[in-house]
Design a protein around this motif. Structure first.
Motif, PDB file in Angstrom:
ATOM      1  N   THR A 197     -28.056  71.527 152.866  1.00  0.00           N
ATOM      2  CA  THR A 197     -26.762  71.876 152.269  1.00  0.00           C
ATOM      3  C   THR A 197     -26.447  73.359 152.351  1.00  0.00           C
ATOM      4  O   THR A 197     -25.352  73.785 151.989  1.00  0.00           O
ATOM      5  N   ILE A 198     -27.402  74.171 152.808  1.00  0.00           N
ATOM      6  CA  ILE A 198     -27.252  75.624 152.733  1.00  0.00           C
ATOM      7  C   ILE A 198     -26.115  76.129 153.611  1.00  0.00           C
ATOM      8  O   ILE A 198     -25.296  76.954 153.175  1.00  0.00           O
ATOM      9  N   ALA A 199     -26.039  75.691 154.842  1.00  0.00           N
ATOM     10  CA  ALA A 199     -25.001  76.179 155.756  1.00  0.00           C
ATOM     11  C   ALA A 199     -23.611  75.933 155.199  1.00  0.00           C
ATOM     12  O   ALA A 199     -22.745  76.814 155.242  1.00  0.00           O
ATOM     13  N   ALA A 200     -23.376  74.748 154.672  1.00  0.00           N
ATOM     14  CA  ALA A 200     -22.059  74.425 154.100  1.00  0.00           C
ATOM     15  C   ALA A 200     -21.776  75.270 152.860  1.00  0.00           C
ATOM     16  O   ALA A 200     -20.640  75.706 152.636  1.00  0.00           O
ATOM     17  N   ALA A 201     -22.807  75.535 152.066  1.00  0.00           N
ATOM     18  CA  ALA A 201     -22.619  76.320 150.845  1.00  0.00           C
ATOM     19  C   ALA A 201     -22.240  77.758 151.155  1.00  0.00           C
ATOM     20  O   ALA A 201     -21.559  78.421 150.363  1.00  0.00           O
ATOM     21  N   LEU A 202     -22.661  78.265 152.317  1.00  0.00           N
ATOM     22  CA  LEU A 202     -22.417  79.666 152.685  1.00  0.00           C
ATOM     23  C   LEU A 202     -21.246  79.834 153.647  1.00  0.00           C
ATOM     24  O   LEU A 202     -21.034  80.922 154.187  1.00  0.00           O
ATOM     25  N   VAL A 203     -20.471  78.785 153.859  1.00  0.00           N
ATOM     26  CA  VAL A 203     -19.427  78.821 154.884  1.00  0.00           C
ATOM     27  C   VAL A 203     -18.355  79.869 154.597  1.00  0.00           C
ATOM     28  O   VAL A 203     -17.707  80.385 155.518  1.00  0.00           O
ATOM     29  N   ASP A 204     -18.143  80.222 153.330  1.00  0.00           N
ATOM     30  CA  ASP A 204     -17.090  81.193 152.988  1.00  0.00           C
ATOM     31  C   ASP A 204     -17.524  82.644 153.129  1.00  0.00           C
ATOM     32  O   ASP A 204     -16.717  83.558 152.950  1.00  0.00           O
ATOM     33  N   VAL A 205     -18.787  82.893 153.439  1.00  0.00           N
ATOM     34  CA  VAL A 205     -19.259  84.261 153.659  1.00  0.00           C
ATOM     35  C   VAL A 205     -18.734  84.737 155.009  1.00  0.00           C
ATOM     36  O   VAL A 205     -18.974  84.106 156.034  1.00  0.00           O
ATOM     37  N   ARG A 206     -18.055  85.860 155.027  1.00  0.00           N
ATOM     38  CA  ARG A 206     -17.406  86.341 156.254  1.00  0.00           C
ATOM     39  C   ARG A 206     -18.284  87.265 157.068  1.00  0.00           C
ATOM     40  O   ARG A 206     -18.253  87.239 158.303  1.00  0.00           O
ATOM     41  N   GLU A 207     -19.059  88.126 156.408  1.00  0.00           N
ATOM     42  CA  GLU A 207     -19.932  89.042 157.124  1.00  0.00           C
ATOM     43  C   GLU A 207     -21.085  89.451 156.232  1.00  0.00           C
ATOM     44  O   GLU A 207     -21.004  89.341 155.006  1.00  0.00           O
ATOM     45  N   VAL A 208     -22.166  89.902 156.853  1.00  0.00           N
ATOM     46  CA  VAL A 208     -23.373  90.258 156.115  1.00  0.00           C
ATOM     47  C   VAL A 208     -23.905  91.590 156.626  1.00  0.00           C
ATOM     48  O   VAL A 208     -24.190  91.737 157.813  1.00  0.00           O
ATOM     49  N   ASP A 209     -24.015  92.571 155.723  1.00  0.00           N
ATOM     50  CA  ASP A 209     -24.681  93.832 156.042  1.00  0.00           C
ATOM     51  C   ASP A 209     -26.116  93.840 155.518  1.00  0.00           C
ATOM     52  O   ASP A 209     -27.017  94.332 156.181  1.00  0.00           O
ATOM     53  N   ASN A 210     -26.296  93.326 154.297  1.00  0.00           N
ATOM     54  CA  ASN A 210     -27.624  93.252 153.681  1.00  0.00           C
ATOM     55  C   ASN A 210     -27.844  91.846 153.140  1.00  0.00           C
ATOM     56  O   ASN A 210     -27.030  91.346 152.362  1.00  0.00           O
ATOM     57  N   LEU A 211     -28.927  91.215 153.560  1.00  0.00           N
ATOM     58  CA  LEU A 211     -29.292  89.897 153.043  1.00  0.00           C
ATOM     59  C   LEU A 211     -30.646  90.009 152.372  1.00  0.00           C
ATOM     60  O   LEU A 211     -31.643  90.357 153.006  1.00  0.00           O
ATOM     61  N   VAL A 212     -30.668  89.729 151.071  1.00  0.00           N
ATOM     62  CA  VAL A 212     -31.908  89.735 150.301  1.00  0.00           C
ATOM     63  C   VAL A 212     -32.110  88.322 149.757  1.00  0.00           C
ATOM     64  O   VAL A 212     -31.205  87.751 149.153  1.00  0.00           O
ATOM     65  N   ILE A 213     -33.296  87.752 149.985  1.00  0.00           N
ATOM     66  CA  ILE A 213     -33.592  86.410 149.489  1.00  0.00           C
ATOM     67  C   ILE A 213     -34.786  86.502 148.562  1.00  0.00           C
ATOM     68  O   ILE A 213     -35.893  86.858 148.984  1.00  0.00           O
ATOM     69  N   SER A 214     -34.552  86.187 147.290  1.00  0.00           N
ATOM     70  CA  SER A 214     -35.599  86.329 146.281  1.00  0.00           C
ATOM     71  C   SER A 214     -35.841  85.053 145.492  1.00  0.00           C
ATOM     72  O   SER A 214     -36.659  85.037 144.574  1.00  0.00           O
ATOM     73  N   ALA A 215     -35.139  83.976 145.818  1.00  0.00           N
ATOM     74  CA  ALA A 215     -35.246  82.733 145.049  1.00  0.00           C
ATOM     75  C   ALA A 215     -36.672  82.199 145.075  1.00  0.00           C
ATOM     76  O   ALA A 215     -37.383  82.318 146.070  1.00  0.00           O
ATOM     77  N   ILE A 216     -37.072  81.590 143.967  1.00  0.00           N
ATOM     78  CA  ILE A 216     -38.419  81.039 143.860  1.00  0.00           C
ATOM     79  C   ILE A 216     -38.407  79.904 142.845  1.00  0.00           C
ATOM     80  O   ILE A 216     -37.605  79.915 141.900  1.00  0.00           O
ATOM     81  N   ALA A 217     -39.260  78.916 143.069  1.00  0.00           N
ATOM     82  CA  ALA A 217     -39.461  77.859 142.082  1.00  0.00           C
ATOM     83  C   ALA A 217     -40.591  78.292 141.162  1.00  0.00           C
ATOM     84  O   ALA A 217     -41.742  78.403 141.585  1.00  0.00           O
TER      85      ALA A 217
ATOM     86  N   TYR B 197     -35.583  79.681 152.912  1.00  0.00           N
ATOM     87  CA  TYR B 197     -35.399  81.059 153.374  1.00  0.00           C
ATOM     88  C   TYR B 197     -35.009  81.081 154.856  1.00  0.00           C
ATOM     89  O   TYR B 197     -34.092  81.789 155.270  1.00  0.00           O
ATOM     90  N   THR B 198     -35.729  80.290 155.651  1.00  0.00           N
ATOM     91  CA  THR B 198     -35.464  80.269 157.092  1.00  0.00           C
ATOM     92  C   THR B 198     -34.064  79.769 157.397  1.00  0.00           C
ATOM     93  O   THR B 198     -33.333  80.356 158.208  1.00  0.00           O
ATOM     94  N   GLU B 199     -33.665  78.701 156.731  1.00  0.00           N
ATOM     95  CA  GLU B 199     -32.337  78.135 156.984  1.00  0.00           C
ATOM     96  C   GLU B 199     -31.232  79.081 156.532  1.00  0.00           C
ATOM     97  O   GLU B 199     -30.172  79.154 157.166  1.00  0.00           O
ATOM     98  N   THR B 200     -31.458  79.832 155.469  1.00  0.00           N
ATOM     99  CA  THR B 200     -30.455  80.799 155.018  1.00  0.00           C
ATOM    100  C   THR B 200     -30.220  81.869 156.082  1.00  0.00           C
ATOM    101  O   THR B 200     -29.072  82.211 156.395  1.00  0.00           O
ATOM    102  N   VAL B 201     -31.297  82.402 156.641  1.00  0.00           N
ATOM    103  CA  VAL B 201     -31.162  83.397 157.704  1.00  0.00           C
ATOM    104  C   VAL B 201     -30.462  82.789 158.915  1.00  0.00           C
ATOM    105  O   VAL B 201     -29.560  83.385 159.497  1.00  0.00           O
TER     106      VAL B 201
END
Length: 256
Positions: free
Chosen positions: A122-142, A167-171
């Motif tokens: 579901t990640i790609a669809a959830a991020l579809v409204d993001v137009r551009e990325v300068d800094n991507l930080v991923i810190s989520a954890i269970a 994490y991989t799919e988000t990138v």
């Protein structure tokens, strides 16, 4: 208008529409100078150096910074820092309501977005409204304890899915919107080097983050990718009421 870099040498100017910085009709002619040291008085615009006229110096460029998992803990602190310096900030949480609430608390131009890394499809669809990325930080954890003696398979699968597959799919999902100077930071943890009781999966997937950074460095080059492996903060909300937490233990490598 033409801005010329203060750095000496052959010059190559390329048209670049600035949009938010100078207005949609203005065009900045930028000099491509990849890999060179930034001279005094110049500004880095998506990996390219230019020197604006004296009357236009200042915070002209708005940076878009995304913190996945930015609604709590270290991710929220990073998002707050981005917002305080004037970035356009996007934070994510598993629910829209929580993401929006925290975004309001952070302030600035921060907005919330619902992204569930435990459901990577579901990640790609959830991020579809993001137009551009300068800094991507991923810190989520269970969060949670999962020891070998009392192993919860479902929770283990969820934790590894979030930290490695998510994490991989988000990138991957955002890569086509990376600006030329975009960078990625992944959060792991020092448990990869200093395991503690109940850290079976935490230790395993934080070690995996180191491996993931190495392969992403090849996959998304020339974009930069790094990992941060913070230690346990003993007085943090997660640990302050836990007896005999990891900061109370002497690592085996330090024991005499």
């Amino acid at each position: 208008m033409i801005f010329r870099s203060a750095e000496p040498g052959p010059e190559q100017f390329l048209p670049y529409p600035v949009g938010r910085a100078f207005g949609a009709r203005d065009v900045l002619y930028r000099r491509f100078s990849e890999g060179r040291r930034k001279p005094p008085g110049t500004v880095c615009l998506h990996g390219v150096l230019y020197q604006p006229p004296a009357g236009l110096r200042g915070p002209l460029i708005v940076t878009t910074s995304i913190t996945v998992g930015g609604s709590s803990g270290l991710g929220r602190a990073v998002a707050q820092r981005f917002a305080d310096r004037g970035d356009t900030v996007i934070i994510t949480s598993r629910t829209t309501a929580h993401a929006d609430t925290v975004a309001t608390e952070i302030g600035g131009t921060t907005r919330g977005m619902a992204v569930d890394l435990s459901r990577p499809e579901t990640i790609a669809a959830a991020l579809v409204d993001v137009r551009e990325v300068d800094n991507l930080v991923i810190s989520a954890i269970a969060q949670g304890v999962n020891s070998l003696a009392d192993f919860d398979i479902a929770e283990a699968i969820r934790a590894v899915t979030i930290k490695l597959v998510g994490y991989t799919e988000t990138v991957r999902a955002l890569r086509d919107r990376f600006t030329l100077d975009a960078s990625v930071v992944l959060f792991g943890g020092l448990a990869k080097e200093r395991p503690y009781p109940g850290s079976t999966m935490v230790t395993a997937f934080n070690g995996g983050i180191t491996g993931l950074v190495k392969t992403l460095a090849v996959e998304i080059a020339p974009h930069r990718v790094n990992a941060i492996h913070p230690g346990v903060v003993g007085d943090s909300p997660k640990w302050r009421d836990v007896p005999d937490h990891p900061t109370c233990r002497v690592p085996l490598s330090d024991a005499s």
